[in-house]
Design an enzyme around this catalytic site. Structure first.
Site, PDB file in Angstrom:
ATOM      1  N   LYS A   1       0.853  -1.191   0.000  1.00 15.74           N
ATOM      2  CA  LYS A   1       0.000   0.000   0.000  1.00 15.74           C
ATOM      3  C   LYS A   1       0.879   1.227   0.000  1.00 15.74           C
ATOM      4  CE  LYS A   1      -4.580   0.911   0.771  1.00 15.74           C
ATOM      5  NZ  LYS A   1      -5.772   0.085   0.563  1.00 15.74           N
TER       6      LYS A   1
ATOM      7  N   GLY B   1     -19.661   7.482   6.753  1.00 15.09           N
ATOM      8  CA  GLY B   1     -18.879   7.879   5.580  1.00 15.09           C
ATOM      9  C   GLY B   1     -19.668   7.512   4.339  1.00 15.09           C
ATOM     10  N   VAL B   2     -20.081   8.521   3.558  1.00 12.15           N
ATOM     11  CA  VAL B   2     -20.794   8.194   2.312  1.00 12.15           C
ATOM     12  C   VAL B   2     -20.000   8.724   1.117  1.00 12.15           C
ATOM     13  CG1 VAL B   2     -23.233   7.626   2.648  1.00 12.15           C
ATOM     14  CG2 VAL B   2     -22.485   9.950   3.130  1.00 12.15           C
ATOM     15  N   GLY B   3     -18.772   8.207   1.004  1.00 16.44           N
ATOM     16  CA  GLY B   3     -17.890   8.573  -0.093  1.00 16.44           C
ATOM     17  C   GLY B   3     -18.121   7.663  -1.296  1.00 16.44           C
ATOM     18  N   ASN B   4     -17.041   7.426  -2.048  1.00 20.79           N
ATOM     19  CA  ASN B   4     -17.161   6.679  -3.314  1.00 20.79           C
ATOM     20  C   ASN B   4     -17.790   5.307  -3.151  1.00 20.79           C
ATOM     21  OD1 ASN B   4     -15.973   8.646  -4.961  1.00 20.79           O
ATOM     22  ND2 ASN B   4     -13.952   8.090  -4.192  1.00 20.79           N
ATOM     23  N   VAL B   5     -17.299   4.537  -2.184  1.00 21.61           N
ATOM     24  CA  VAL B   5     -17.830   3.179  -2.016  1.00 21.61           C
ATOM     25  C   VAL B   5     -19.224   3.230  -1.396  1.00 21.61           C
ATOM     26  CG1 VAL B   5     -17.523   0.934  -0.888  1.00 21.61           C
ATOM     27  CG2 VAL B   5     -15.525   2.159  -1.767  1.00 21.61           C
ATOM     28  N   ALA B   6     -19.347   3.978  -0.301  1.00 25.41           N
ATOM     29  CA  ALA B   6     -20.599   3.913   0.460  1.00 25.41           C
ATOM     30  C   ALA B   6     -21.779   4.507  -0.302  1.00 25.41           C
ATOM     31  CB  ALA B   6     -20.431   4.602   1.804  1.00 25.41           C
ATOM     32  N   TYR B   7     -21.534   5.497  -1.162  1.00 26.14           N
ATOM     33  CA  TYR B   7     -22.657   6.032  -1.952  1.00 26.14           C
ATOM     34  C   TYR B   7     -23.251   4.904  -2.806  1.00 26.14           C
ATOM     35  CZ  TYR B   7     -25.482   8.599  -5.243  1.00 26.14           C
ATOM     36  OH  TYR B   7     -26.557   9.011  -6.003  1.00 26.14           O
TER      37      TYR B   7
HETATM   38  N1  LIG Z   1     -12.386   2.536  -3.061  1.00 28.27           N
HETATM   39  C1  LIG Z   1     -12.319   1.213  -2.997  1.00 28.27           C
HETATM   40  O1  LIG Z   1     -12.509   0.511  -3.990  1.00 28.27           O
HETATM   41  C2  LIG Z   1     -12.048   0.557  -1.670  1.00 28.27           C
HETATM   42  C3  LIG Z   1     -11.803  -0.811  -1.644  1.00 28.27           C
HETATM   43  C4  LIG Z   1     -11.630  -1.446  -0.421  1.00 28.27           C
HETATM   44  C5  LIG Z   1     -11.655  -0.709   0.742  1.00 28.27           C
HETATM   45  N2  LIG Z   1     -11.867   0.621   0.693  1.00 28.27           N
HETATM   46  C6  LIG Z   1     -11.917   1.347   1.958  1.00 28.27           C
HETATM   47  O2  LIG Z   1     -13.242   1.851   2.134  1.00 28.27           O
HETATM   48  C7  LIG Z   1     -13.199   3.101   2.813  1.00 28.27           C
HETATM   49  C8  LIG Z   1     -13.879   4.170   1.963  1.00 28.27           C
HETATM   50  O3  LIG Z   1     -13.198   4.288   0.739  1.00 28.27           O
HETATM   51  P1  LIG Z   1     -13.692   5.290  -0.406  1.00 28.27           P
HETATM   52  O4  LIG Z   1     -12.931   4.942  -1.617  1.00 28.27           O
HETATM   53  O5  LIG Z   1     -15.171   5.313  -0.459  1.00 28.27           O
HETATM   54  O6  LIG Z   1     -13.127   6.664   0.144  1.00 28.27           O
HETATM   55  P2  LIG Z   1     -13.774   8.109   0.082  1.00 28.27           P
HETATM   56  O7  LIG Z   1     -12.723   9.070   0.473  1.00 28.27           O
HETATM   57  O8  LIG Z   1     -14.490   8.326  -1.199  1.00 28.27           O
HETATM   58  O9  LIG Z   1     -14.888   8.031   1.225  1.00 28.27           O
HETATM   59  C9  LIG Z   1     -14.611   8.101   2.579  1.00 28.27           C
HETATM   60  C10 LIG Z   1     -15.635   9.044   3.193  1.00 28.27           C
HETATM   61  O10 LIG Z   1     -15.502   9.008   4.600  1.00 28.27           O
HETATM   62  C11 LIG Z   1     -15.670  10.332   5.089  1.00 28.27           C
HETATM   63  N3  LIG Z   1     -15.070  10.407   6.431  1.00 28.27           N
HETATM   64  C12 LIG Z   1     -13.762  10.463   6.788  1.00 28.27           C
HETATM   65  N4  LIG Z   1     -13.644  10.503   8.122  1.00 28.27           N
HETATM   66  C13 LIG Z   1     -14.907  10.441   8.620  1.00 28.27           C
HETATM   67  C14 LIG Z   1     -15.457  10.432   9.939  1.00 28.27           C
HETATM   68  N5  LIG Z   1     -14.675  10.508  11.000  1.00 28.27           N
HETATM   69  N6  LIG Z   1     -16.794  10.359  10.079  1.00 28.27           N
HETATM   70  C15 LIG Z   1     -17.592  10.309   8.997  1.00 28.27           C
HETATM   71  N7  LIG Z   1     -17.135  10.317   7.736  1.00 28.27           N
HETATM   72  C16 LIG Z   1     -15.827  10.390   7.545  1.00 28.27           C
HETATM   73  C17 LIG Z   1     -15.012  11.200   4.047  1.00 28.27           C
HETATM   74  O11 LIG Z   1     -15.470  12.541   4.117  1.00 28.27           O
HETATM   75  C18 LIG Z   1     -15.447  10.495   2.757  1.00 28.27           C
HETATM   76  O12 LIG Z   1     -16.666  11.004   2.256  1.00 28.27           O
HETATM   77  C19 LIG Z   1     -11.716   3.360   3.096  1.00 28.27           C
HETATM   78  O13 LIG Z   1     -11.379   2.865   4.354  1.00 28.27           O
HETATM   79  C20 LIG Z   1     -11.019   2.551   2.018  1.00 28.27           C
HETATM   80  O14 LIG Z   1      -9.701   2.199   2.381  1.00 28.27           O
HETATM   81  C21 LIG Z   1     -12.067   1.278  -0.476  1.00 28.27           C
HETATM   82  C1  LIG Z   2      -6.467  -2.172  -5.241  1.00 35.73           C
HETATM   83  C2  LIG Z   2      -7.487  -1.270  -4.712  1.00 35.73           C
HETATM   84  C3  LIG Z   2      -8.705  -1.314  -5.405  1.00 35.73           C
HETATM   85  C4  LIG Z   2      -7.357  -1.206  -3.285  1.00 35.73           C
HETATM   86  C5  LIG Z   2      -8.515  -0.778  -2.422  1.00 35.73           C
HETATM   87  N1  LIG Z   2      -8.378   0.597  -2.069  1.00 35.73           N
HETATM   88  C6  LIG Z   2      -8.531  -1.689  -1.215  1.00 35.73           C
HETATM   89  O1  LIG Z   2      -8.289  -1.278  -0.110  1.00 35.73           O
HETATM   90  O2  LIG Z   2      -8.808  -2.856  -1.379  1.00 35.73           O
END
Ligand SMILES: NC(=O)c1ccc[n+]([C@@H]2O[C@H](COP(=O)([O-])OP(=O)(O)OC[C@H]3O[C@@H](n4cnc5c(N)ncnc54)[C@H](O)[C@@H]3O)[C@@H](O)[C@H]2O)c1
Ligand SMILES: CC(C)C[C@H](N)C(=O)O
EC number: 1.4.1.9
Length: 364
Positions: free
Chosen positions: A80, A180-186
């Site tokens: 990472k 957290g309603v970012g990229n994944v959670a939305y």
């Molecule tokens: N993007 C992926 O494909 C992926 C894959 C596996 C795991 N993840 C994990 O999932 C989580 C979310 O990833 P993402 O890509 O959606 O990121 P993102 O940045 O789009 O979303 C994260 C959200 O959490 C919010 N946030 C941060 N701190 C907070 C708090 N204390 N309280 C409430 N909200 C808060 C942020 O404002 C943001 O909207 C991360 O931990 C990431 O490592 C992501």
């Molecule tokens: C390879 C990626 C899609 C990694 C992703 N952010 C995860 O934590 O799994």
């Protein structure tokens, strides 16, 4: 932190510090274990309190990727990157290109993708300098943004965990608290809303909360209030360590299933929630959809093949819960056992010399 002591304790292979004054790049690449293959893991950009916090995050996230990739059945190790900086203010083209050159210097030992704070556009800039990057624009034959696929995998895994807790995997009428309603959670909320779940959401970003309220009729709460909501499922989808001494006594949910990495602050918090009878879907098993999707690029990306594998997250969560019930151990331990056993089996299997890549003699 005594770095070498920490690396020795968890058997890390390599830690790379990258600095480029011109672009402001300060990045840390952590490679945990490459027994199963090259280390694949995303790049996080975040404003850390100090350098030690950034190093610790990189190390913990890299180890998580070793377990995630192993448990998902991928032939990949774990690594990472964290880039220190504010993703809304500090990004520039030179930064990602400089970072791309550092990745190229590792010659394939580490392959990157998106994580919190980075986008497909950032990956495209990295790709200007190296092929060891996934999740770039689909126009390059890539899988694109992994977040929707991660969300789908979390949705599937949540259903499997719900089945163990409630006797049915239907989420209709269930109340789900999403942190957290970012990229994944939305995208996760979209699936949950379509199935008829009631959503409670929070985020430190007000616009993200507003979008979920408008699009899914979610109820909004303040960030500190998410833990003690009356709900069936708590879905941590922001940053890590939100299952800890302070939050556990507040939790009313019967299931914890979300996208965030490193949800347990310490492993003993996994023991605690197990004793409380909460069904915990281990983070790196349920959130493997994104890495499964980008990893398919190593075979020439095929969306159908990748999605079939992502569907398997339902069975992976079922398997972990089965082992947990059979051996009377918390689910996080059951998942660790699955991942560690696979790595050990591969480490011990007979090694035969095979020439990979271009041998100097083949150029004659
Ligand atoms: N993007 C992926 O494909 C992926 C894959 C596996 C795991 N993840 C994990 O999932 C989580 C979310 O990833 P993402 O890509 O959606 O990121 P993102 O940045 O789009 O979303 C994260 C959200 O959490 C919010 N946030 C941060 N701190 C907070 C708090 N204390 N309280 C409430 N909200 C808060 C942020 O404002 C943001 O909207 C991360 O931990 C990431 O490592 C992501
Ligand atoms: C390879 C990626 C899609 C990694 C992703 N952010 C995860 O934590 O799994």
């Amino acid at each position: 932190m005594e770095l070498f002591k920490y690396m020795e304790q968890y058997d890390y292979e390599q830690l790379v510090f990258c600095q480029d004054e011109q672009s402001g790049l300060k990045a840390i690449i952590a490679i945990h274990d490459t027994t199963l293959g090259p280390a694949l893991g995303g790049t996080r950009m975040w404003t850390y309190e100090n350098e030690e916090a950034a190093i610790e995050d990189a190390l913990r996230l890299a180890r998580g990727m070793t377990y995630k990739n192993a448990a998902a059945g991928l032939n990949l190790g774990g690594g990472k990157t964290v880039i220190i900086g504010d993703p809304r203010k500090d990004k520039n083209e030179e930064m990602f290109r400089a970072f791309g050159r550092y990745i190229q210097g590792l010659n394939g030992r580490y392959i990157t993708a998106e994580d919190v704070g980075t986008t497909v556009e950032d990956m495209d800039l990295i790709h200007e300098e190296t092929d060891f990057v996934t999740g770039i624009s689909p126009a390059f034959g890539s899988s694109g943004n992994p977040s929707p696929v991660t969300a789908y995998g979390v949705y599937k895994g949540m259903k499997a965990a719900a089945k163990a807790a409630f006797g049915t995997d239907s989420l209709e009428g269930k109340t789900i608290a999403v942190q957290g309603v970012g990229n994944v959670a939305y995208n996760l909320c979209k699936h949950l809303h379509e199935e008829g779940a009631q959503l409670i959401v929070t985020d430190i970003n007000k616009d993200s909360v507003q979008r979920a309220v408008e699009d899914f009729g979610a109820k909004a709460v303040d960030p500190d209030d998410i833990y003690d909501q009356e709900c069936d499922i708590y879905a941590p989808c922001a940053l890590g360590a939100t299952i800890n001494d302070v939050t556990i006594p507040k939790l009313k949910a019967k299931v914890i299933a979300g996208a965030a990495n490193n949800q347990l602050r310490e492993t003993h918090h996994g023991d605690l929630i197990h004793e409380m009878g909460i069904v915990y879907a281990p983070d790196y098993v349920i959130n493997a959809g994104g890495v499964i999707n980008v990893a398919d690029e190593l075979y020439g990306y095929n969306a159908d093949r990748a999605m079939k594998k992502v569907e398997g997250i339902y069975q992976n969560i079922e398997r972990v819960i089965e082992i947990s019930n059979r051996d009377a151990i918390p689910t996080y331990k059951a998942a660790d056992r699955l991942a560690e056993e696979r790595i050990e089996r591969m480490r011990k299997s007979r090694s035969q010399f095979l020439q990979n890549g271009q041998h100097i003699l083949s150029r004659r």
